[in-house]
Design an enzyme around this catalytic site. Structure first.
Site, mmCIF file in Angstrom:
data_model
loop_
_atom_site.group_PDB
_atom_site.id
_atom_site.type_symbol
_atom_site.label_atom_id
_atom_site.label_comp_id
_atom_site.label_asym_id
_atom_site.label_seq_id
_atom_site.Cartn_x
_atom_site.Cartn_y
_atom_site.Cartn_z
ATOM 1 N N HIS A 92 2.196 3.419 -12.198
ATOM 2 C CA HIS A 92 2.181 4.057 -10.888
ATOM 3 C C HIS A 92 3.383 4.992 -10.795
ATOM 4 O O HIS A 92 4.485 4.633 -11.207
ATOM 5 C CB HIS A 92 2.240 2.991 -9.793
ATOM 6 C CG HIS A 92 1.897 3.497 -8.427
ATOM 7 N ND1 HIS A 92 2.732 4.340 -7.712
ATOM 8 C CD2 HIS A 92 0.823 3.278 -7.634
ATOM 9 C CE1 HIS A 92 2.172 4.609 -6.550
ATOM 10 N NE2 HIS A 92 1.010 3.980 -6.474
ATOM 11 N N ARG A 97 2.449 9.283 -0.411
ATOM 12 C CA ARG A 97 2.132 10.658 -0.830
ATOM 13 C C ARG A 97 0.841 11.139 -0.189
ATOM 14 O O ARG A 97 0.699 12.312 0.144
ATOM 15 C CB ARG A 97 2.033 10.728 -2.355
ATOM 16 C CG ARG A 97 3.379 10.653 -3.051
ATOM 17 C CD ARG A 97 3.242 10.571 -4.562
ATOM 18 N NE ARG A 97 2.653 9.314 -4.985
ATOM 19 C CZ ARG A 97 1.565 9.191 -5.729
ATOM 20 N NH1 ARG A 97 0.926 10.278 -6.145
ATOM 21 N NH2 ARG A 97 1.098 8.003 -6.072
#
Length: 656
Positions: free
Chosen positions: A257, A273
């Site tokens: 990730h 995000r």
């Protein structure tokens, strides 16, 4: 000898395990769930960002449907997935999310009218339709064409798990917690349950079942730094491997990730995000604009992780006592948004970093996060080589994700796979009876008793905690985001040595009941074998596909490597697994291999790709009046269980 009988045994108490148990019980079959921890403490609770399902309700999800979700999933997988499974999944996901809503998941909802959002670093106003007011909302996630990720703030896994746990309680499904399956019981190629150790008393119990489902999650703790819970050590996969019959699939496919917080590795979930957070370097420069000008921070996870490492290698990282990192900036989202939709992450920043993300940047770098590999299954969830053994969720290579998983598709997979595979488990229970001798059960229990007895009586030997730490360092240093032959060869050789040393573990505390040291001694040899499956598979696969990035073989090689890795460990004395391959048939693909749309396309194409594209063109030409459902059936007829075959309704388009 204590023997417990049931129809359906589920090993693992997270979302996938609970949903399989519910499906079996709904069909009238007794189910027992085994869990290392109380079920509501499962790793499933940690899922922050959300669950993908093509509801198409919010304005930024308009036009979404199963076909768009399917294309995103296949491209995200870098064409390594099983397209039959991907189609089953995307068609069932909307039904799953609505069922969860009916059971009590408090999904975040659409508010009609003007809404201020952050898109590409800028504040924008979007206008939600009044007729969509109150419907399930969605946020943006990496690698998707539409806003599709349904959420409950940033505690989606928590709310889903508690709701599912309540449903299991309502249906009186027993959860036997603080129990660990340490070996599968099988006879004549059929699995009949497991030898289970009580983590408190140390007692060994034989759980005997018609169908056994492994839903124990991933194997992230093979690595030194992981977002996974400490219980995610891959033991479910390992006990399947140790049968010498069941196979594991795509074990080298390990996802990192992009935004693990430094130094602990806990996630800044993709919602950060997706909601508008930006990645910055040491100069506070937004570098993803240069690497991926179209998707930027919301490129697929494997892509963003690689770009971050590349950027740090150029000297653009921030130096710290814990190594280099980059910055995640969510300050532009504002306090109101953060405290509403990212409230759990805000607390993580405060507790673990001592910072307030409303006003301060967050140190991040890629961390091990997800296992695309696992127990190889058919589309039904059953092992093709060990009858009666099923697997679901992250423990399985059902092969929804291929070589890279899209964010939001994993928590969706737990529930959707649980729904679908649970039906096939129930079918199996109805068609088969228990036919296993007591002698076989006694053999497997006695074998595990002897192993534990050997650990307790050996006076001198290896320390399991030290072996584990060495294995984790090898995996972190040599089998990470970027891979190459030299590092992988060193990893394989080092793991061979650890495998031999693990045969000589000795304990300082000679007790058979509640003993963390004994637990480690039982698990670590299994973990080392799993680590070797990952490292050796990565060494053999001389291409780059999804999260498997070979610096010495940067091309995605469909010509030679459009195939699934199958791993077994037939000889317990061996230091390497047996590795074979299963070709993916391009001529049956609904979506033939193509470019993912990131960077320069370096694909070495499969010779059948052009043939299949031409074939699809002819099918479409000959069936011009076919709607999208009829066309999909022509291109890829998929065996979805009858109760999930119905079409999904969407606002503004009905069932079209």
């Amino acid at each position: 000898m204590n023997i417990i009988y049931t129809d359906s045994l589920i090993i693992g108490g997270g979302l996938a395990g609970l949903r399989v148990a519910i499906a079996s019980k709904q069909r009238g079959y007794d189910s027992i769930i085994l869990s290392l921890v109380p079920a509501r403490r499962s790793q499933s609770a940690a899922a922050q960002g959300g669950m993908q399902a093509s509801l198409g309700a919010c304005i930024k999800g308009e036009g979404d449907d199963e076909d768009v979700h399917f294309a995103d999933t296949v491209k995200g997988a870098d064409w390594g997935c099983d397209q039959d499974v991907a189609r089953m999944f995307v068609n069932t996901a909307p039904k799953a999310i609505r069922q969860l809503s009916a059971w009590g998941v408090p999904w975040s909802r659409i508010r009609g009218g003007d809404q201020e959002v952050i898109i590409n670093g800028n504040k924008e106003t979007i206008t939600e339709k009044q007729e969509a007011h109150g419907l399930i909302s969605a946020r943006n996630f990496g690698g998707t064409q539409k806003w599709r990720t349904c959420f409950t703030a940033d505690g989606t896994g928590h709310t889903m798990l508690y709701t599912m746990g309540n449903k299991a309680i309502q249906m009186e499904i027993p959860v036997h917690d603080r129990k660990e399956a340490i070996a599968l019981i099988h006879e004549d190629g059929v699995c009949y349950g497991a030898v289970v150790r009580d983590l408190i008393t140390g007692e060994l119990i034989a759980y005997i079942a018609k169908a056994t489902t492994i839903a124990t999650g991933g194997y992230g703790r093979l690595y030194a730094v992981s977002s996974n819970a400490v219980i995610c050590e891959g033991i479910g996969c390992a006990i399947a491997l140790e049968t010498g019959i069941a196979t594991l699939g795509n074990m080298e496919a390990v996802q990192f990730h992009p935004t693990g917080i430094v130094p602990v590795g806990i996630l800044a979930g993709e919602g950060c995000r997706g909601d508008g957070g930006l990645l910055l370097d040491r100069n506070m420069y937004r570098f993803m604009l240069d690497y991926e000008p179209d998707k930027k921070e919301l490129a697929s996870r494997d892509v963003v992780s690689r770009r971050m490492i590349e950027h740090m290698r150029k000297g653009k990282g921030v130096q710290s006592p814990y190594g280099e990192h980059l910055w995640l900036n969510i300050t532009l989202l504002g306090r109101k948004h953060i405290e509403k939709n990212l409230r759990e992450f805000k607390e993580i920043c405060e507790y673990f970093l001592g910072i307030d993300p409303v006003s301060e940047y967050i140190p991040v770098r890629p961390t091990q996060h997800y296992s695309m590999g696992g127990i190889r299954t058919k589309a039904t969830g059953e092992s093709p080589t060990l009858k009666g053994l099923f697997s679901a969720g992250e423990a399985a290579c059902w092969d929804l994700h291929g070589f890279n998983r899209l964010g939001g598709n994993s928590v969706a997979e737990t529930v959707v796979a649980g729904m679908i595979i649970g039906e096939f488990v129930a079918d199996y229970c109805g068609a088969n009876s228990l036919n296993i001798s007591t002698a076989t059960i006694e053999h497997f229990v006695s074998r595990e008793e002897e192993k534990i007895g050997g650990l307790l009586t050996r006076e001198y030997g290896e320390n399991p905690f030290q072996l584990k730490a060495q294995m984790q360092k090898i995996m972190m240093d040599k089998v990470g985001v970027f891979r190459n032959a030299s590092d992988l060869e060193q990893a394989v050789d080092a793991l061979k040595s650890l495998n031999q040393r693990a045969k000589n573990i000795a304990l300082r505390n000679k007790i058979s009941s509640a003993s963390p040291e004994l637990v480690e001694a039982i698990r670590v040899p299994k973990m080392i074998k799993l680590a070797q499956c990952v490292a050796y598979g990565a060494l053999l696969r001389t291409e780059s596909r999804g999260a498997h990035a070979r610096e010495d073989f940067p091309e995605r090689n469909d010509r030679d490597w459009l195939k699934r890795t199958l791993t077994s460990w037939k000889d317990d004395e061996a230091d390497l697994p047996d590795v074979t391959y299963e070709a993916l048939d391009v001529m049956k693909m609904e979506l033939p291999p193509g470019a993912r749309g990131y960077g320069v396309d370096k694909t070495i194409h499969h010779p059948d790709t052009e043939k299949r594209e031409a074939q699809i063109k002819e099918i479409k030409k000959a069936n011009k009046k076919a709607d999208r459902f009829e066309m999909q059936a022509l291109l890829n007829p998929t065996p979805i269980p009858e109760k999930f075959k119905g079409k999904n309704e969407r606002i503004g388009r009905g069932y079209k």
